[in-house]
Design a protein around this motif. Structure first.
Motif, mmCIF file in Angstrom:
data_model
loop_
_atom_site.group_PDB
_atom_site.id
_atom_site.type_symbol
_atom_site.label_atom_id
_atom_site.label_comp_id
_atom_site.label_asym_id
_atom_site.label_seq_id
_atom_site.Cartn_x
_atom_site.Cartn_y
_atom_site.Cartn_z
ATOM 1 N N TRP A 1 83.067 -17.287 57.547
ATOM 2 C CA TRP A 1 82.483 -16.925 58.964
ATOM 3 C C TRP A 1 83.538 -16.221 59.506
ATOM 4 C CZ3 TRP A 1 85.598 -17.942 63.343
ATOM 5 C CH2 TRP A 1 84.830 -17.738 64.627
ATOM 6 N N HIS A 2 83.277 -15.271 60.397
ATOM 7 C CA HIS A 2 84.242 -14.372 61.279
ATOM 8 C C HIS A 2 83.765 -14.420 62.465
ATOM 9 C CE1 HIS A 2 85.928 -10.676 62.801
ATOM 10 N NE2 HIS A 2 86.775 -10.870 62.310
ATOM 11 N N GLU A 3 84.412 -14.361 63.614
ATOM 12 C CA GLU A 3 84.329 -14.615 64.870
ATOM 13 C C GLU A 3 83.426 -13.702 65.414
ATOM 14 O OE1 GLU A 3 87.505 -13.087 67.766
ATOM 15 O OE2 GLU A 3 88.432 -13.849 65.805
ATOM 16 N N LYS A 4 83.195 -12.220 65.070
ATOM 17 C CA LYS A 4 82.392 -11.296 65.582
ATOM 18 C C LYS A 4 81.467 -10.839 64.304
ATOM 19 C CE LYS A 4 83.924 -10.639 69.623
ATOM 20 N NZ LYS A 4 82.943 -10.904 70.920
ATOM 21 N N LEU A 5 81.892 -10.839 63.281
ATOM 22 C CA LEU A 5 80.896 -10.369 62.142
ATOM 23 C C LEU A 5 79.795 -11.306 61.449
ATOM 24 C CD1 LEU A 5 83.535 -7.814 60.475
ATOM 25 C CD2 LEU A 5 81.644 -7.390 62.187
ATOM 26 N N GLY A 6 79.899 -12.560 61.915
ATOM 27 C CA GLY A 6 78.882 -13.471 61.690
ATOM 28 C C GLY A 6 79.259 -14.257 60.421
ATOM 29 N N LYS A 7 77.992 -14.610 59.585
ATOM 30 C CA LYS A 7 78.399 -15.348 58.350
ATOM 31 C C LYS A 7 77.682 -14.826 57.294
ATOM 32 C CE LYS A 7 77.198 -19.506 60.998
ATOM 33 N NZ LYS A 7 76.295 -20.649 61.079
ATOM 34 N N LYS A 8 78.503 -15.123 55.960
ATOM 35 C CA LYS A 8 78.039 -14.586 54.680
ATOM 36 C C LYS A 8 77.775 -15.753 53.925
ATOM 37 C CE LYS A 8 78.289 -10.025 55.467
ATOM 38 N NZ LYS A 8 77.223 -9.228 55.438
ATOM 39 N N THR A 9 77.023 -15.948 53.025
ATOM 40 C CA THR A 9 76.721 -17.130 52.166
ATOM 41 C C THR A 9 76.575 -16.896 50.621
ATOM 42 O OG1 THR A 9 74.364 -17.139 52.573
ATOM 43 C CG2 THR A 9 75.749 -18.825 54.008
ATOM 44 N N GLU A 10 77.207 -17.760 49.677
ATOM 45 C CA GLU A 10 76.791 -17.457 48.445
ATOM 46 C C GLU A 10 76.793 -18.957 47.788
ATOM 47 O OE1 GLU A 10 76.510 -14.716 46.451
ATOM 48 O OE2 GLU A 10 77.566 -13.433 48.019
ATOM 49 N N LYS A 11 75.995 -18.926 46.711
ATOM 50 C CA LYS A 11 75.860 -20.316 45.805
ATOM 51 C C LYS A 11 76.824 -20.318 44.496
ATOM 52 C CE LYS A 11 71.569 -22.310 47.333
ATOM 53 N NZ LYS A 11 70.278 -23.065 46.907
ATOM 54 N N VAL A 12 77.188 -21.192 44.159
ATOM 55 C CA VAL A 12 78.066 -21.141 43.016
ATOM 56 C C VAL A 12 78.213 -22.460 42.527
ATOM 57 C CG1 VAL A 12 80.070 -21.775 44.439
ATOM 58 C CG2 VAL A 12 80.509 -20.983 42.162
ATOM 59 N N THR A 13 78.039 -22.691 41.096
ATOM 60 C CA THR A 13 77.873 -23.875 40.290
ATOM 61 C C THR A 13 79.282 -24.187 39.797
ATOM 62 O OG1 THR A 13 75.643 -23.823 39.998
ATOM 63 C CG2 THR A 13 76.782 -25.325 38.401
ATOM 64 N N VAL A 14 80.080 -25.195 39.961
ATOM 65 C CA VAL A 14 81.404 -25.609 39.395
ATOM 66 C C VAL A 14 81.003 -26.814 38.318
ATOM 67 C CG1 VAL A 14 82.694 -24.512 40.967
ATOM 68 C CG2 VAL A 14 82.210 -26.878 41.286
ATOM 69 N N GLY A 15 81.604 -26.783 37.214
ATOM 70 C CA GLY A 15 81.614 -28.036 36.534
ATOM 71 C C GLY A 15 82.954 -28.798 36.561
ATOM 72 N N ASP A 16 83.173 -29.807 35.809
ATOM 73 C CA ASP A 16 84.457 -30.325 35.698
ATOM 74 C C ASP A 16 85.557 -29.567 35.128
ATOM 75 O OD1 ASP A 16 83.370 -33.011 36.496
ATOM 76 O OD2 ASP A 16 82.755 -33.675 34.455
ATOM 77 N N SER A 17 86.606 -29.650 35.737
ATOM 78 C CA SER A 17 87.678 -29.176 35.283
ATOM 79 C C SER A 17 87.466 -27.387 35.266
ATOM 80 C CB SER A 17 88.163 -29.434 33.864
ATOM 81 O OG SER A 17 88.707 -30.755 33.939
ATOM 82 N N ASP A 18 86.427 -27.189 36.364
ATOM 83 C CA ASP A 18 86.001 -25.746 36.285
ATOM 84 C C ASP A 18 86.929 -24.894 37.509
ATOM 85 O OD1 ASP A 18 84.445 -23.608 35.343
ATOM 86 O OD2 ASP A 18 82.386 -24.238 36.041
ATOM 87 N N THR A 19 87.029 -23.602 37.414
ATOM 88 C CA THR A 19 87.568 -22.755 38.280
ATOM 89 C C THR A 19 86.408 -21.621 38.469
ATOM 90 O OG1 THR A 19 89.854 -23.201 38.237
ATOM 91 C CG2 THR A 19 89.141 -21.342 39.125
ATOM 92 N N LYS A 20 85.809 -21.251 39.596
ATOM 93 C CA LYS A 20 84.960 -20.119 39.778
ATOM 94 C C LYS A 20 85.356 -19.421 40.769
ATOM 95 C CE LYS A 20 81.656 -21.219 36.631
ATOM 96 N NZ LYS A 20 80.233 -21.639 37.152
ATOM 97 N N THR A 21 85.085 -17.932 40.649
ATOM 98 C CA THR A 21 85.446 -17.228 41.825
ATOM 99 C C THR A 21 84.251 -16.565 42.694
ATOM 100 O OG1 THR A 21 87.616 -16.270 40.393
ATOM 101 C CG2 THR A 21 86.459 -14.927 42.232
#
Length: 242
Positions: free
Chosen positions: A211-231
């Motif tokens: 979220w940005h105060e003037k440029l609005g919102k961007k959304t993404e979906k992501v799946t994480v597992g146990d001990s997982d790191t996603k970018t």
């Protein structure tokens, strides 16, 4: 007596090992927020209406609306949070430490921040002059706290989750900040390097919002597992694609 002490110590060690194990299995989402397009020529904040405020700065004070890093147009003051996917019905106790906003140099510092539902919001008046803190939520009750020179701090607690809303000073109209009230700890606010990290997530699929105060919102979906790191990276574009 010794046996009971040993039992208690063993129980505490077991509980600690469970907590460490759960933390080790938790997932993490990291990323960077960047800005794409022509950078607008935002005028510095004008404080001439109050000579005391103006005297606190030797250099022009940048407009806080768009905070960019020195390279790659990374963006600060972006709230990144989990908006869906958390276990239903689970509650998260608020942190004991307060979120602190200072009135320093006749600006609110930080300009954008998050607070957890039930967490103490503490306001400081480092300027030692008259300010006021006028919060404009739509779900939580509005409030307007006068901060005369001798009032060095004040506190408030938001009891309902709410999307980002403004805070302003009626004495100095250029003073603005934005806060979000979350019912969970899974959010982050970027600095100038644009980086964020959301840790200790249980395995699952999540919707992440920036979220940005003037440029609005961007959304993404992501799946994480146990001990997982996603970018997950976000890019905001200048209005009109410029």
């Amino acid at each position: 007596m010794l046996r009971s002490v040993l039992k208690e110590a063993a129980a505490m060690a077991f509980a600690g090992s469970l907590a460490i194990s759960a933390s080790a299995l938790a997932g993490t989402i990291t990323g960077t927020v960047t800005y794409d397009g022509k950078v607008p020529n935002l005028k510095p904040i004008a404080m001439d209406a109050d000579p005391v405020c103006a005297s606190k700065h030797k250099e022009p004070v940048p407009n806080q609306m768009l905070e960019l890093g020195k390279s790659a147009n990374t963006m600060g003051n972006i709230i990144v949070r989990v908006t869906s996917g958390l276990p239903a019905g689970k509650t998260y106790p608020p942190p004991k430490d307060p979120v602190v906003m200072d009135q320093n140099g006749c600006i609110y510092q930080p300009h954008v921040f998050g607070v957890q539902q039930g967490q103490t919001f503490r306001v400081l008046n480092s300027d030692g002059i008259l300010h006021n803190v006028h919060a404009l939520p739509k779900v939580n009750g509005q409030f307007n706290m006068a901060m005369p020179p001798n009032r060095k701090e004040a506190e408030h607690v938001f009891d309902k989750p709410e999307d980002p809303f403004p805070i302003k000073c009626d004495v100095h109209p250029w003073m603005t900040a934005f806060t979000m009230v979350s019912d969970n700890p899974f959010f982050s606010v970027t600095k100038e390097d644009g980086k964020f990290t959301i840790s200790n997530l249980p395995a699952g699929t999540y919707e992440i919002e920036a979220w940005h105060e003037k440029l609005g919102k961007k959304t993404e979906k992501v799946t994480v597992g146990d001990s997982d790191t996603k970018t997950v990276d976000f890019k905001f574009t200048a209005p009109g694609g410029q």
